[in-house]
Design an enzyme around this catalytic site. Structure first.
Site, PDB file in Angstrom:
ATOM      1  N   LYS A  11       0.899  -1.116  -0.032  1.00 27.51           N
ATOM      2  CA  LYS A  11      -0.140  -0.181  -0.002  1.00 27.51           C
ATOM      3  C   LYS A  11       0.820   1.610  -0.251  1.00 27.51           C
ATOM      4  O   LYS A  11       1.888   1.251   0.570  1.00 27.51           O
ATOM      5  CB  LYS A  11      -0.872   0.076   1.018  1.00 27.51           C
ATOM      6  CG  LYS A  11      -1.856  -1.115   0.739  1.00 27.51           C
ATOM      7  CD  LYS A  11      -2.873  -1.018   2.305  1.00 27.51           C
ATOM      8  CE  LYS A  11      -3.873  -2.313   2.096  1.00 27.51           C
ATOM      9  NZ  LYS A  11      -4.550  -2.335   3.471  1.00 27.51           N
ATOM     10  N   TYR A  51     -11.906  -3.239  -3.552  1.00 22.69           N
ATOM     11  CA  TYR A  51     -12.723  -2.624  -1.963  1.00 22.69           C
ATOM     12  C   TYR A  51     -13.921  -2.794  -1.635  1.00 22.69           C
ATOM     13  O   TYR A  51     -14.692  -2.688  -1.256  1.00 22.69           O
ATOM     14  CB  TYR A  51     -11.767  -2.332  -0.883  1.00 22.69           C
ATOM     15  CG  TYR A  51     -11.038  -1.943  -0.617  1.00 22.69           C
ATOM     16  CD1 TYR A  51     -10.435  -3.440  -0.638  1.00 22.69           C
ATOM     17  CD2 TYR A  51      -9.874  -1.443  -0.324  1.00 22.69           C
ATOM     18  CE1 TYR A  51      -9.270  -3.216   1.066  1.00 22.69           C
ATOM     19  CE2 TYR A  51      -8.479  -1.783  -0.147  1.00 22.69           C
ATOM     20  CZ  TYR A  51      -8.415  -2.704   0.540  1.00 22.69           C
ATOM     21  OH  TYR A  51      -6.341  -2.586   0.864  1.00 22.69           O
ATOM     22  N   ASN A 114      -1.976   0.047   7.202  1.00 23.18           N
ATOM     23  CA  ASN A 114      -0.995  -1.563   8.138  1.00 23.18           C
ATOM     24  C   ASN A 114      -0.466  -2.097   6.517  1.00 23.18           C
ATOM     25  O   ASN A 114      -0.350  -3.343   6.418  1.00 23.18           O
ATOM     26  CB  ASN A 114      -2.001  -2.387   8.248  1.00 23.18           C
ATOM     27  CG  ASN A 114      -3.654  -2.092   7.075  1.00 23.18           C
ATOM     28  OD1 ASN A 114      -3.229  -2.412   5.947  1.00 23.18           O
ATOM     29  ND2 ASN A 114      -4.252  -3.516   6.910  1.00 23.18           N
ATOM     30  N   HIS A 117      -1.876  -5.520   1.363  1.00 19.30           N
ATOM     31  CA  HIS A 117      -2.310  -6.929   1.068  1.00 19.30           C
ATOM     32  C   HIS A 117      -2.496  -7.774   0.150  1.00 19.30           C
ATOM     33  O   HIS A 117      -1.409  -8.172   0.025  1.00 19.30           O
ATOM     34  CB  HIS A 117      -3.503  -5.850  -0.275  1.00 19.30           C
ATOM     35  CG  HIS A 117      -5.000  -6.600  -0.302  1.00 19.30           C
ATOM     36  ND1 HIS A 117      -5.732  -6.395  -0.160  1.00 19.30           N
ATOM     37  CD2 HIS A 117      -5.356  -7.057  -1.119  1.00 19.30           C
ATOM     38  CE1 HIS A 117      -6.575  -8.024  -0.696  1.00 19.30           C
ATOM     39  NE2 HIS A 117      -6.128  -7.963  -1.203  1.00 19.30           N
ATOM     40  N   GLU A 128      -9.266 -11.134  -8.023  1.00 21.48           N
ATOM     41  CA  GLU A 128      -8.630  -9.571  -7.452  1.00 21.48           C
ATOM     42  C   GLU A 128      -6.961  -9.394  -8.704  1.00 21.48           C
ATOM     43  O   GLU A 128      -6.927  -8.636  -9.097  1.00 21.48           O
ATOM     44  CB  GLU A 128      -7.486 -10.001  -6.451  1.00 21.48           C
ATOM     45  CG  GLU A 128      -8.868  -8.798  -4.936  1.00 21.48           C
ATOM     46  CD  GLU A 128      -8.039  -9.546  -3.564  1.00 21.48           C
ATOM     47  OE1 GLU A 128      -8.722  -9.083  -3.073  1.00 21.48           O
ATOM     48  OE2 GLU A 128      -6.995 -10.059  -3.453  1.00 21.48           O
TER      49      GLU A 128
HETATM   50  P1  DAT Z   1      -7.014  -6.982   5.053  1.00 21.05           P
HETATM   51  O1  DAT Z   1      -6.432  -6.272   4.526  1.00 21.05           O
HETATM   52  O2  DAT Z   1      -6.564  -7.583   6.332  1.00 21.05           O
HETATM   53  O3  DAT Z   1      -7.976  -8.269   3.943  1.00 21.05           O
HETATM   54  P2  DAT Z   1     -10.060  -6.074   5.479  1.00 21.05           P
HETATM   55  O4  DAT Z   1     -10.307  -7.022   3.751  1.00 21.05           O
HETATM   56  O5  DAT Z   1     -11.371  -6.486   6.250  1.00 21.05           O
HETATM   57  O6  DAT Z   1      -8.647  -6.753   6.034  1.00 21.05           O
HETATM   58  O7  DAT Z   1     -10.198  -5.357   4.737  1.00 21.05           O
HETATM   59  C1  DAT Z   1      -9.736  -3.872   4.237  1.00 21.05           C
HETATM   60  C2  DAT Z   1      -8.632  -3.368   5.124  1.00 21.05           C
HETATM   61  O8  DAT Z   1      -9.772  -2.438   4.681  1.00 21.05           O
HETATM   62  C3  DAT Z   1      -7.754  -3.663   5.560  1.00 21.05           C
HETATM   63  O9  DAT Z   1      -6.972  -3.660   5.584  1.00 21.05           O
HETATM   64  C4  DAT Z   1      -7.350  -2.720   6.614  1.00 21.05           C
HETATM   65  C5  DAT Z   1      -8.789  -1.974   6.439  1.00 21.05           C
HETATM   66  N1  DAT Z   1      -9.984  -1.898   7.932  1.00 21.05           N
HETATM   67  C6  DAT Z   1     -10.293  -3.214   7.683  1.00 21.05           C
HETATM   68  N2  DAT Z   1     -11.441  -2.794   9.193  1.00 21.05           N
HETATM   69  C7  DAT Z   1     -10.828  -2.004   9.021  1.00 21.05           C
HETATM   70  C8  DAT Z   1     -11.828  -0.620  10.689  1.00 21.05           C
HETATM   71  N3  DAT Z   1     -12.409  -1.705  11.465  1.00 21.05           N
HETATM   72  N4  DAT Z   1     -11.103   0.413  11.096  1.00 21.05           N
HETATM   73  C9  DAT Z   1     -10.773   0.867   9.699  1.00 21.05           C
HETATM   74  N5  DAT Z   1      -9.948   0.110   8.542  1.00 21.05           N
HETATM   75  C10 DAT Z   1     -10.636  -0.855   8.629  1.00 21.05           C
HETATM   76 MG    MG Z   2      -9.071  -8.161   2.644  1.00 22.23          MG
END
Ligand code: DAT
Ligand code: MG
Length: 151
Positions: A11, A51, A114, A117, A128
């Site tokens: 990212k 997303y 974080n 991805h 994807e």
């Molecule tokens: P991942 O990236 O581990 O697959 P995800 O697909 O649930 O997680 O979410 C995509 C991204 O969205 C994640 O990397 C960071 C953001 N995100 C997820 N949950 C969040 C939250 N509760 N608050 C803020 N950002 C969040």
């Molecule tokens: Mg995800």
């Protein structure tokens, strides 16, 4: 089975912080094979598509703002259980829950920064990969190390 592919992205914060080489190195050293790699900034519409499953979440706008804030490194890595193993290498979504030794656990602190991805299932990986790459950007090649990595 050793042909499983996953989509991994660094990212904008990972790129800005100079972590590209370190993150690539982890996948290389683990034994995964790089099948595609590019730096890109595909824009808001593309990231909203990436997303789409999260579009109803309260953090969706902040998430997309963050993802369009700079260049992204998009990659495809191939190998046995690449999806599940890739997720393990990244760590938990929230870096606070990520163990040291994982990418997020070693290099990040907050969920909204974080740094990486990874696809969460083989099905989403295929989706994807098709979203981020043209077919001709995926390179089929045989690693000389294959028989030293797989039984
Ligand atoms: P991942 O990236 O581990 O697959 P995800 O697909 O649930 O997680 O979410 C995509 C991204 O969205 C994640 O990397 C960071 C953001 N995100 C997820 N949950 C969040 C939250 N509760 N608050 C803020 N950002 C969040
Ligand atoms: Mg995800």
């Amino acid at each position: 089975a050793s042909r499983e592919r996953t989509f991994i992205a660094i990212k904008p914060d990972g790129v800005q912080r100079g972590l590209v080489g370190k993150i690539i190195q982890r996948f290389e050293e683990r034994g995964f094979k790089m099948v595609a790699l590019k730096i890109c900034a595909p824009g808001r519409a593309h990231l909203e598509k990436h997303y789409a499953d999260l579009s109803k979440k309260p953090f969706f706008k902040d998430l997309v703002d963050y993802m369009v804030s700079g260049p992204i490194i998009a990659m495809v890595w191939e190998g046995l259980n690449a999806v599940k193993c890739g997720r393990m290498m990244l760590g938990e979504t929230n870096p606070q829950a990520s163990l040291p030794g994982s990418i997020r656990g070693d290099f990040s602190i907050q969920v909204g920064r974080n740094i990486c991805h990874g696809s969460d299932s083989v099905e989403s990986a295929n989706h994807e990969i098709a979203l981020w790459f043209n077919k001709n950007e995926l390179v089929n090649w045989e690693s000389a190390m294959y028989t030293w990595i797989y039984e």
